[in-house]
Write an enzyme that holds these catalytic residues in place. Structure first.
Site, PDB file in Angstrom:
ATOM      1  N   SER A   1      -3.772  -6.600  -1.081  1.00 19.01           N
ATOM      2  CA  SER A   1      -2.402  -6.874  -0.615  1.00 19.01           C
ATOM      3  C   SER A   1      -2.254  -8.385  -0.495  1.00 19.01           C
ATOM      4  O   SER A   1      -3.207  -9.077  -0.084  1.00 19.01           O
ATOM      5  CB  SER A   1      -2.160  -6.233   0.747  1.00 19.01           C
ATOM      6  OG  SER A   1      -2.341  -4.842   0.665  1.00 19.01           O
TER       7      SER A   1
ATOM      8  N   GLY B   1     -14.623   2.055  -2.013  1.00 15.24           N
ATOM      9  CA  GLY B   1     -13.315   2.315  -1.403  1.00 15.24           C
ATOM     10  C   GLY B   1     -13.548   2.643   0.059  1.00 15.24           C
ATOM     11  O   GLY B   1     -13.776   1.750   0.878  1.00 15.24           O
TER      12      GLY B   1
ATOM     13  N   GLN C   1      15.279  15.205   2.416  1.00 17.71           N
ATOM     14  CA  GLN C   1      15.877  16.549   2.424  1.00 17.71           C
ATOM     15  C   GLN C   1      17.294  16.507   3.013  1.00 17.71           C
ATOM     16  O   GLN C   1      18.216  17.126   2.475  1.00 17.71           O
ATOM     17  CB  GLN C   1      14.975  17.487   3.255  1.00 17.71           C
ATOM     18  CG  GLN C   1      15.246  18.953   3.054  1.00 17.71           C
ATOM     19  CD  GLN C   1      14.884  19.409   1.637  1.00 17.71           C
ATOM     20  OE1 GLN C   1      14.114  18.763   0.945  1.00 17.71           O
ATOM     21  NE2 GLN C   1      15.479  20.499   1.198  1.00 17.71           N
ATOM     22  N   ILE C   2      17.457  15.781   4.095  1.00 15.75           N
ATOM     23  CA  ILE C   2      18.781  15.674   4.736  1.00 15.75           C
ATOM     24  C   ILE C   2      19.780  15.025   3.776  1.00 15.75           C
ATOM     25  O   ILE C   2      20.957  15.379   3.752  1.00 15.75           O
ATOM     26  CB  ILE C   2      18.664  14.883   6.064  1.00 15.75           C
ATOM     27  CG1 ILE C   2      17.922  15.732   7.111  1.00 15.75           C
ATOM     28  CG2 ILE C   2      20.042  14.439   6.573  1.00 15.75           C
ATOM     29  CD1 ILE C   2      17.611  14.995   8.403  1.00 15.75           C
TER      30      ILE C   2
ATOM     31  N   GLY D   1      20.488  15.574  -2.862  1.00 16.14           N
ATOM     32  CA  GLY D   1      20.261  14.889  -4.143  1.00 16.14           C
ATOM     33  C   GLY D   1      20.310  13.376  -4.016  1.00 16.14           C
ATOM     34  O   GLY D   1      19.611  12.650  -4.733  1.00 16.14           O
TER      35      GLY D   1
ATOM     36  N   THR E   1      -8.314   5.704   4.846  1.00 20.11           N
ATOM     37  CA  THR E   1      -7.454   6.879   4.628  1.00 20.11           C
ATOM     38  C   THR E   1      -7.383   7.718   5.918  1.00 20.11           C
ATOM     39  O   THR E   1      -8.180   7.512   6.845  1.00 20.11           O
ATOM     40  CB  THR E   1      -8.045   7.763   3.501  1.00 20.11           C
ATOM     41  OG1 THR E   1      -9.330   8.212   3.938  1.00 20.11           O
ATOM     42  CG2 THR E   1      -8.191   7.002   2.185  1.00 20.11           C
TER      43      THR E   1
ATOM     44  N   PHE F   1      -6.988  -4.003  -5.578  1.00 20.57           N
ATOM     45  CA  PHE F   1      -5.975  -3.585  -4.593  1.00 20.57           C
ATOM     46  C   PHE F   1      -5.882  -4.568  -3.423  1.00 20.57           C
ATOM     47  O   PHE F   1      -5.923  -4.147  -2.259  1.00 20.57           O
ATOM     48  CB  PHE F   1      -6.305  -2.198  -4.027  1.00 20.57           C
ATOM     49  CG  PHE F   1      -6.019  -1.053  -4.960  1.00 20.57           C
ATOM     50  CD1 PHE F   1      -4.807  -0.948  -5.618  1.00 20.57           C
ATOM     51  CD2 PHE F   1      -6.967  -0.046  -5.166  1.00 20.57           C
ATOM     52  CE1 PHE F   1      -4.551   0.128  -6.466  1.00 20.57           C
ATOM     53  CE2 PHE F   1      -6.704   1.028  -6.004  1.00 20.57           C
ATOM     54  CZ  PHE F   1      -5.496   1.110  -6.654  1.00 20.57           C
TER      55      PHE F   1
ATOM     56  N   GLU G   1      -6.374   0.557   4.592  1.00 24.05           N
ATOM     57  CA  GLU G   1      -7.091   0.256   5.843  1.00 24.05           C
ATOM     58  C   GLU G   1      -7.744   1.523   6.414  1.00 24.05           C
ATOM     59  O   GLU G   1      -7.776   1.740   7.625  1.00 24.05           O
ATOM     60  CB  GLU G   1      -6.186  -0.471   6.839  1.00 24.05           C
ATOM     61  CG  GLU G   1      -5.712  -1.800   6.248  1.00 24.05           C
ATOM     62  CD  GLU G   1      -5.336  -2.856   7.248  1.00 24.05           C
ATOM     63  OE1 GLU G   1      -5.675  -2.731   8.432  1.00 24.05           O
ATOM     64  OE2 GLU G   1      -4.709  -3.845   6.824  1.00 24.05           O
TER      65      GLU G   1
ATOM     66  N   ASP H   1     -10.037  -2.365  12.994  1.00 23.00           N
ATOM     67  CA  ASP H   1      -9.479  -1.805  14.240  1.00 23.00           C
ATOM     68  C   ASP H   1      -8.132  -2.463  14.541  1.00 23.00           C
ATOM     69  O   ASP H   1      -7.143  -1.800  14.853  1.00 23.00           O
ATOM     70  CB  ASP H   1     -10.431  -2.054  15.418  1.00 23.00           C
ATOM     71  CG  ASP H   1     -11.643  -1.128  15.383  1.00 23.00           C
ATOM     72  OD1 ASP H   1     -11.596  -0.124  14.649  1.00 23.00           O
ATOM     73  OD2 ASP H   1     -12.624  -1.428  16.089  1.00 23.00           O
TER      74      ASP H   1
HETATM   75  C1  LIG Z   1      -1.005  -0.730  -2.005  1.00 25.25           C
HETATM   76  C2  LIG Z   1      -2.442  -0.868  -1.622  1.00 25.25           C
HETATM   77  C3  LIG Z   1      -2.853  -2.007  -0.954  1.00 25.25           C
HETATM   78  C4  LIG Z   1      -4.183  -2.172  -0.592  1.00 25.25           C
HETATM   79  N1  LIG Z   1      -4.591  -3.335   0.024  1.00 25.25           N
HETATM   80  C5  LIG Z   1      -5.912  -3.551   0.233  1.00 25.25           C
HETATM   81  C6  LIG Z   1      -6.368  -4.823   0.736  1.00 25.25           C
HETATM   82  O1  LIG Z   1      -5.566  -5.730   1.017  1.00 25.25           O
HETATM   83  N2  LIG Z   1      -7.693  -5.021   0.873  1.00 25.25           N
HETATM   84  C7  LIG Z   1      -8.609  -4.043   0.556  1.00 25.25           C
HETATM   85  O2  LIG Z   1      -9.803  -4.298   0.718  1.00 25.25           O
HETATM   86  N3  LIG Z   1      -8.207  -2.827   0.098  1.00 25.25           N
HETATM   87  C8  LIG Z   1      -6.890  -2.571  -0.084  1.00 25.25           C
HETATM   88  N4  LIG Z   1      -6.463  -1.370  -0.581  1.00 25.25           N
HETATM   89  C9  LIG Z   1      -7.460  -0.348  -0.914  1.00 25.25           C
HETATM   90  C10 LIG Z   1      -7.496   0.785   0.088  1.00 25.25           C
HETATM   91  O3  LIG Z   1      -7.980   0.343   1.331  1.00 25.25           O
HETATM   92  C11 LIG Z   1      -8.350   1.907  -0.529  1.00 25.25           C
HETATM   93  O4  LIG Z   1      -7.598   2.461  -1.596  1.00 25.25           O
HETATM   94  C12 LIG Z   1      -8.719   2.975   0.485  1.00 25.25           C
HETATM   95  O5  LIG Z   1      -9.627   2.469   1.442  1.00 25.25           O
HETATM   96  C13 LIG Z   1      -9.347   4.212  -0.163  1.00 25.25           C
HETATM   97  O6  LIG Z   1     -10.343   3.859  -1.084  1.00 25.25           O
HETATM   98  P1  LIG Z   1     -10.292   4.465  -2.561  1.00 25.25           P
HETATM   99  O7  LIG Z   1      -8.936   4.258  -3.117  1.00 25.25           O
HETATM  100  O8  LIG Z   1     -11.436   3.935  -3.329  1.00 25.25           O
HETATM  101  O9  LIG Z   1     -10.466   6.030  -2.357  1.00 25.25           O
HETATM  102  P2  LIG Z   1     -11.853   6.825  -2.160  1.00 25.25           P
HETATM  103  O10 LIG Z   1     -12.677   6.185  -1.115  1.00 25.25           O
HETATM  104  O11 LIG Z   1     -12.458   7.058  -3.489  1.00 25.25           O
HETATM  105  O12 LIG Z   1     -11.315   8.203  -1.586  1.00 25.25           O
HETATM  106  C14 LIG Z   1     -10.692   9.208  -2.405  1.00 25.25           C
HETATM  107  C15 LIG Z   1     -10.380  10.395  -1.488  1.00 25.25           C
HETATM  108  O13 LIG Z   1     -11.608  10.917  -0.939  1.00 25.25           O
HETATM  109  C16 LIG Z   1     -11.541  10.917   0.472  1.00 25.25           C
HETATM  110  N5  LIG Z   1     -12.860  10.636   1.035  1.00 25.25           N
HETATM  111  C17 LIG Z   1     -13.712   9.635   0.708  1.00 25.25           C
HETATM  112  N6  LIG Z   1     -14.820   9.699   1.470  1.00 25.25           N
HETATM  113  C18 LIG Z   1     -14.649  10.745   2.308  1.00 25.25           C
HETATM  114  C19 LIG Z   1     -15.438  11.318   3.362  1.00 25.25           C
HETATM  115  N7  LIG Z   1     -16.624  10.822   3.708  1.00 25.25           N
HETATM  116  N8  LIG Z   1     -14.949  12.382   4.006  1.00 25.25           N
HETATM  117  C20 LIG Z   1     -13.749  12.917   3.673  1.00 25.25           C
HETATM  118  N9  LIG Z   1     -12.957  12.415   2.699  1.00 25.25           N
HETATM  119  C21 LIG Z   1     -13.404  11.346   2.030  1.00 25.25           C
HETATM  120  C22 LIG Z   1     -10.530   9.829   0.823  1.00 25.25           C
HETATM  121  O14 LIG Z   1      -9.991  10.000   2.121  1.00 25.25           O
HETATM  122  C23 LIG Z   1      -9.510  10.017  -0.275  1.00 25.25           C
HETATM  123  O15 LIG Z   1      -8.658  11.091   0.041  1.00 25.25           O
HETATM  124  C24 LIG Z   1      -5.125  -1.156  -0.904  1.00 25.25           C
HETATM  125  C25 LIG Z   1      -4.698   0.009  -1.568  1.00 25.25           C
HETATM  126  C26 LIG Z   1      -3.386   0.161  -1.934  1.00 25.25           C
HETATM  127  C27 LIG Z   1      -2.970   1.397  -2.658  1.00 25.25           C
END
Ligand SMILES: Cc1cc2nc3c(=O)[nH]c(=O)nc-3n(C[C@H](O)[C@H](O)[C@H](O)COP(=O)(O)OP(=O)(O)OC[C@H]3O[C@@H](n4cnc5c(N)ncnc54)[C@H](O)[C@@H]3O)c2cc1C
Length: 383
Positions: free
Chosen positions: A159, A132, A337-338, A341, A366, A157, A364, A241
């Site tokens: 898109s 991820g 909130q505004i 319900g 977190t 995941f 892209e 980026d």
């Molecule tokens: C609707 C949707 C569309 C998407 N589209 C695409 C797409 O087109 N292509 C694609 O490749 N991906 C896509 N994604 C995937 C998305 O990019 C990942 O979900 C995201 O990068 C986070 O990875 P993860 O879900 O595995 O969470 P994780 O990496 O497991 O993270 C879980 C939590 O831990 C935190 N965390 C992890 N490592 C650290 C660190 N070193 N320091 C601090 N906090 C950390 C994260 O910030 C998060 O809060 C999509 C996801 C969704 C929900």
């Protein structure tokens, strides 16, 4: 609207896209979210207007827009439907941009015209079950076999997953040293061994067909390798980026919609014998929303301008994404909130904005990952 962009060119883009989005997407935005349906009829209308080639060079059929114009397009489409905005931003930025930036002449000639016309739809496939935030966990591998690579693995995941025809797939050509072998392949949907999973049942962005993609002994011609073997990380980070500017624009569009809806509701809703807008608390909410949206817009356009000037913009793109996505959540929470319900009812669009906003803090990279990018830049600057 006119004072948002001092530049006439950008005002023209905003006006044209706003009119298109309100007329062509507005009437169905609520229903396609409710029904989790990808609006092909909108795609048909967007194709001849060059929405699928926003920043593709003109010689390949694109509109070759500057990046502020690009952000305005994504912002205005997302103001009406963030799910359609997602389709466009993924396609145009992380789907096409890496081919424009790193593709060979032959790859550009083969793939860009179809992508820019919208006949083919792009995608960006990095995420896997064990990869991820950390792309180093990618398990999809591509083993060289003559003049092909054999791809095996599962992307999750994605898109545009249910509709993309020419996604970029990140895989390692060296399963022993994943990072060293990290590479990118342009894979056509018609390739045997390529299949699409079920569409995900998501909280928001429901009109975008996010799905898994499966690769089972999928034979990809070696000429579809983007860049050199092992250049995947460089290409991926570069793409992200650019992609982050698009997600920031998407978040800003959602925030703008939630803000406008809130102003209208606050004027119309009467309690205690007067519009709720007469209460200073509500006025403060609206004032804070307006101020933050204006700040977010400037931050986003700064990142876009740096990119167009050919200057480093990685940290600025991360700042724009971090701030705009957080802003979208704050504005949408206040907007609910505004609305009281009614804000919690699916009858009102503000509930959709609230659901759509959340994921802009996740995909892209977190918000935690954006902070890592920004901190790295801050700490690497000369003391
Ligand atoms: C609707 C949707 C569309 C998407 N589209 C695409 C797409 O087109 N292509 C694609 O490749 N991906 C896509 N994604 C995937 C998305 O990019 C990942 O979900 C995201 O990068 C986070 O990875 P993860 O879900 O595995 O969470 P994780 O990496 O497991 O993270 C879980 C939590 O831990 C935190 N965390 C992890 N490592 C650290 C660190 N070193 N320091 C601090 N906090 C950390 C994260 O910030 C998060 O809060 C999509 C996801 C969704 C929900």
């Amino acid at each position: 609207m006119s004072d948002i962009n001092p530049c006439m060119k950008h005002q023209v883009v905003r006006k044209a896209v706003r009119e298109f989005a309100e007329a062509e997407i507005g009437p169905i935005a609520h229903d396609v979210d409710r029904d989790a349906r990808f609006p092909w009829e909108v795609v048909e209308k967007m194709r001849p207007l060059n929405f699928f080639g926003l920043q593709t060079p003109k010689e390949y059929g694109g509109a070759d827009l500057d990046t502020i114009s690009y952000a305005i397009v994504i912002e205005e489409i997302s103001r009406i439907s963030a799910a359609v905005g997602l389709c466009l931003t993924v396609h145009n930025s992380v789907g096409i941009y890496p081919i424009v930036r790193f593709g060979t002449r032959e790859q550009k000639q083969r793939f860009l015209p179809g992508l820019a016309s919208g006949e083919r739809i792009g995608g960006f496939c990095l995420t896997e079950a064990n990869a991820g935030s950390d792309a180093g966990g990618v398990e999809t591998h591509a083993i060289k076999d003559g003049d092909s690579y054999i791809l095996n693995g599962t992307k999750i995941f994605v898109s545009n997953g249910g509709v993309c025809t020419t996604p970029l797939i990140f895989a390692t050509v060296n399963p022993i040293d994943v990072r060293k072998g990290f590479s990118v392949f342009i894979v056509e949907k018609e390739t045997p061994g390529f299949s699409v999973g079920e569409i995900e049942d998501l909280c928001g962005m429901r009109a975008n067909p996010v799905s898994s993609l499966f690769f089972e002994d999928c034979r990809v011609p070696a000429v579809n390798l983007l860049g050199r073997p092992g250049e995947g990380l460089k290409i991926g980070l570069n793409a992200l980026d650019t992609g982050r500017l698009g997600i920031a624009a998407q978040a800003l569009g959602i925030a703008q919609a939630a803000f406008e809806t809130s102003v209208k509701f606050a004027r119309e809703r009467h309690q205690f014998g007067q519009p709720i807008a007469a209460n200073q608390t509500i006025q403060n909410y609206l004032a804070d929303m307006a101020t933050e949206i204006a700040a977010a817009r400037l931050l986003l356009y700064r990142g876009c301008a740096l990119k167009d000037e050919g200057k480093p913009f990685s940290a600025e793109a991360a700042m724009a994404k971090l701030y705009c996505s957080g802003l979208a959540m704050r504005v949408c929470t206040t907007a609910v909130q505004i609305h009281g319900g009614y804000g919690y009812s699916k009858e009102y669009d503000v509930e959709r904005y609230f659901r759509d906003a959340k994921v802009t803090e996740i995909y892209e990279g977190t918000s935690e990952i954006q902070r890592m990018v920004i901190a790295r830049s801050v700490l690497s600057a000369p003391a």
